[in-house]
Design an enzyme around this catalytic site. Structure first.
Site: not given
Ligand code: GUN
Length: 299
Positions: A55, A99, A122
């Protein structure tokens, strides 16, 4: 023949990232500001470390700033919430990604809901989840968004089609169901307690496999002409080598499928492209610019 069946997520995602770079550069020229994506990694989960590394690499490649926070496994929930609060208030940060999974002593829902919705790239904040299910504009979780872009790219009208999703996670299964409903498919979510998964799959025009079990879906489960989207990324040993495989038995499922995503090179790279797409979107809004027309990026 089989080549024409393969949905090339690697190629499609690289085209999207090129456009993100173009629109990101335009935004930078106009505002003199650079979009920033903050990534928070807690602990040493090996898979998470690989995902985060990829990422960060792709964030820099499109010309965005990458802000990285690596925290020890032992970090307290209070400390993590305090970091999220700082990132919420940081003008250099337009997107925040924590994460998952987080260590057991931390309440993930609490942390995800602490991210202000406009930086929630997200799409996990309850406000964005609610909007998605209400059919309102929202930030959409990256992996299901990537799957829906692939489905649109292959020009399939899903109206009246039956779709089965294997897996009911908040990250993939549930938001995927909302997106497929929005595309007028008839949706079933199967999970570990579902009794007749094989029969459900056999009746379905679209299969989204997001269960995390290596090659669980066998070739003879697939209805002729089915579109197979494989979200799984499972590391297994085969012939003495470590290989990545999906949740479907690719070689066998290829036979009946009309279209299929490979692993690697299918959904995986789309997830990262969509993270950057969401970051571009939140940056346009936070920099006070007219929102970018996402459809032109996805054409
Ligand atoms: N862990 C696995 N997939 C994801 C994702 O899409 N976002 C975050 N934050 N964590 C994940």
């Amino acid at each position: 023949m089989n080549d024409t069946k393969i949905i090339d997520g690697k190629l499609i995602s690289s085209q999207i990232r090129e456009k993100i770079r173009f629109y990101g550069d335009k935004l930078k020229d106009k505002t003199n500001k650079t979009p920033g994506l903050a990534v928070v990694l807690v602990g040493e989960n090996p898979a998470s470390k690989v995902y985060v590394k990829n990422k960060i690499e792709k964030t820099k490649e499109v010309g965005f700033n990458s802000i990285e926070h690596r925290l020890d496994e032992s970090v307290s929930e209070r400390e993590l919430l305090s970091l999220v609060n700082d990132l919420n208030n940081d003008e250099k940060v337009q997107g925040i990604l924590v994460q998952l999974p987080l260590p057991k002593h931390i309440n993930s829902d609490k942390v995800l809901d602490a991210i202000i919705p406009i930086k929630d790239v997200d799409g996990f904040h309850a406000e964005n989840v609610g909007k998605l299910w209400s059919g309102l504009n929202s930030l959409v979780p990256c992996t299901p968004l990537g799957c829906s872009i692939l489905l649109k790219k292959i020009n399939q009208d899903l109206s009246g089609k039956s779709a089965v999703i294997i897996g009911r996670s908040n990250i993939v299964g549930k938001p995927m169901a909302a997106l497929l409903l929005g595309m007028n498919a008839t949706v079933t979510i199967a999970h570990s307690r579902t009794k007749n998964i094989r029969e459900l799959v056999k009746e379905s025009d679209i299969l989204i496999a997001a269960v995390g079990i290596a090659e669980m879906v066998k070739g003879d489960w697939i209805k002729k002409g089915c579109i197979v989207i494989d979200v799984g990324i499972n590391r297994i040993e085969r012939n003495g080598k470590n290989v990545l495989v999906g949740d479907v038995d690719y070689q066998e499922c290829l036979k009946n499928a009309s279209r299929i995503t490979p692993v690697p090179g299918g959904v995986g790279p789309m997830t990262i492209a969509c993270l950057l797409l969401n970051t571009l979107f939140t940056s346009y809004i936070q920099f006070g610019e007219e929102s970018v027309d996402l459809t032109s990026i996805l054409d």
